[in-house]
Scaffold this motif. Structure first.
Motif, PDB file in Angstrom:
ATOM      1  N   CYS A 156     -55.594 -15.371-100.619  1.00  0.00           N
ATOM      2  CA  CYS A 156     -55.370 -14.135-100.917  1.00  0.00           C
ATOM      3  C   CYS A 156     -54.085 -13.824-101.097  1.00  0.00           C
ATOM      4  O   CYS A 156     -53.626 -12.927-102.151  1.00  0.00           O
ATOM      5  N   GLU A 157     -53.019 -14.332-100.254  1.00  0.00           N
ATOM      6  CA  GLU A 157     -51.567 -14.218-100.449  1.00  0.00           C
ATOM      7  C   GLU A 157     -51.171 -14.776-101.874  1.00  0.00           C
ATOM      8  O   GLU A 157     -50.267 -14.048-102.388  1.00  0.00           O
ATOM      9  N   ALA A 160     -51.838 -12.498-104.615  1.00  0.00           N
ATOM     10  CA  ALA A 160     -50.932 -11.527-104.850  1.00  0.00           C
ATOM     11  C   ALA A 160     -49.439 -12.148-105.309  1.00  0.00           C
ATOM     12  O   ALA A 160     -49.034 -11.391-106.223  1.00  0.00           O
ATOM     13  N   ASP A 163     -50.048 -12.247-109.169  1.00  0.00           N
ATOM     14  CA  ASP A 163     -50.329 -11.056-109.834  1.00  0.00           C
ATOM     15  C   ASP A 163     -51.736 -10.974-110.245  1.00  0.00           C
ATOM     16  O   ASP A 163     -51.955 -10.531-111.235  1.00  0.00           O
ATOM     17  N   GLN A 166     -56.949  -8.555-106.153  1.00  0.00           N
ATOM     18  CA  GLN A 166     -57.395  -9.054-104.685  1.00  0.00           C
ATOM     19  C   GLN A 166     -59.011  -8.599-104.587  1.00  0.00           C
ATOM     20  O   GLN A 166     -59.544  -8.007-105.484  1.00  0.00           O
ATOM     21  N   THR A 225     -48.257  -7.947 -97.550  1.00  0.00           N
ATOM     22  CA  THR A 225     -48.331  -6.383 -98.059  1.00  0.00           C
ATOM     23  C   THR A 225     -49.507  -6.032 -98.977  1.00  0.00           C
ATOM     24  O   THR A 225     -49.791  -5.117 -98.982  1.00  0.00           O
ATOM     25  N   LYS A 226     -49.752  -7.078 -99.823  1.00  0.00           N
ATOM     26  CA  LYS A 226     -50.941  -6.959-100.823  1.00  0.00           C
ATOM     27  C   LYS A 226     -52.371  -7.218-100.280  1.00  0.00           C
ATOM     28  O   LYS A 226     -52.792  -7.067-101.228  1.00  0.00           O
ATOM     29  N   LEU A 227     -52.433  -7.582 -99.217  1.00  0.00           N
ATOM     30  CA  LEU A 227     -53.867  -8.031 -99.056  1.00  0.00           C
ATOM     31  C   LEU A 227     -54.764  -7.045 -99.105  1.00  0.00           C
ATOM     32  O   LEU A 227     -54.493  -5.877 -98.538  1.00  0.00           O
TER      33      LEU A 227
END
Length: 294
Positions: A156-157, A160, A163, A166, A225-227
């Protein structure tokens, strides 16, 4: 801590694998697995709650639970095994129950393992699978246990960084998030498995040429931060407990929607042990998260 969980803990201690007894034993196990790893996985013969079948997708054997067309949700389940050991029956029965109770089609890749393979091949396979599932337009959960849980978080990282969208949920069951084992593990009350040096040796085989703290193999050190919505499980009787506390703080500090479920006195990947009362509670919660009923 229930009576049954104490029995399971006792059994784990008695069946403690030798490959957790140090670097030398770990290397022996890696040599043994190098001769076995590329054998096709045979689905155990038993009565299942769902349709269970093996398919070859993107050059990788995958075990599928439920038909895609008849399911309302999609799950990618990445099994544990220190990136060296193959999927085992508790993983299969867990995925089968999950597919039934969450009305989901569960994909369990029999992904390439160390020492014959590294993280890189698996990333390519999981990325292709994920991109295909995105075209189906159903809610997706990415999850896993232990090494597979660490892989789920790291992937998942990776999404991110590249791009890519998720999933709806990320679920980690005792995820192994630092293969360098660089933390302070002295405060762990008791772990019937243990083996810090052995774990690090297995991690090196999986990482290949990567630094052991690269986020793709140790997501504790990645950008979180985008999880997506993240649900974590960990027991206080496992060596990874302190790493999970660090990771949870990192996610909360980054305003990620995260929940940490702590099993007091529980062992590594306790939610997948079917006879433990605490695992039944954890399983129900996992289903509720996937159903968006938590």
């Amino acid at each position: 801590m229930s009576k049954m969980s104490k029995i399971v803990e006792f059994a784990l201690e008695k069946k403690h694998p030798k490959y957790f007894d140090g670097v030398s034993e770990a290397r022996k196990h890696l040599e043994k697995r190098s001769l076995e790893e590329d054998e096709p996985y045979k689905i155990p013969k038993r009565i299942y709650h769902t349709k269970v079948e093996s398919k070859d997708l993107f050059g990788c054997q995958m075990v599928l639970f439920n038909d895609v067309e008849d399911s309302e949700r999609l799950v990618i389940y990445l099994h544990g095994g220190i990136y060296v050991n193959e999927i085992v029956l508790p993983h299969i029965t867990f995925c089968d129950k999950l597919a039934k109770n969450a009305n989901a089609c569960v994909y369990a890749p029999i992904y390439p393992l160390a020492p014959n393979h590294t993280y890189e091949e698996t990333y390519g396979i999981v990325e292709k699978l994920y991109k295909q599932l995105l075209t189906i337009d159903k809610p997706i959960t990415i999850m896993g246990d232990s090494a597979g849980g660490g892989l789920a978080v790291a992937f998942c990282e990776y999404l991110a960084v590249n791009d890519l969208p998720q999933p709806e949920n990320l679920i980690g069951i005792s995820p192994w998030i630092d293969i360098s084992m660089s933390g302070d593990y002295d405060e762990v009350e008791f772990d019937p498995i243990g083996g810090i040096d052995s774990l690090r040796e297995m991690g090196k085989a999986w990482a290949g040429d990567l630094d052991l703290k690269d986020y793709r193999v140790s997501p504790l050190f990645g950008d979180v931060t985008k999880l997506p919505k993240t649900t974590l499980f960990v027991g206080t009787h496992e060596v990874l407990y302190s790493d999970m506390q660090k990771f949870y703080k990192k996610l909360t500090d980054s305003d990620v929607d995260v929940e940490l479920n702590i099993g007091e006195g529980m062992n590594h990947v306790y939610p997948i042990y079917p006879l433990v009362p605490e695992s039944k509670e954890a399983f129900k919660h996992i289903v509720d998260v996937i159903l968006n009923q938590d």
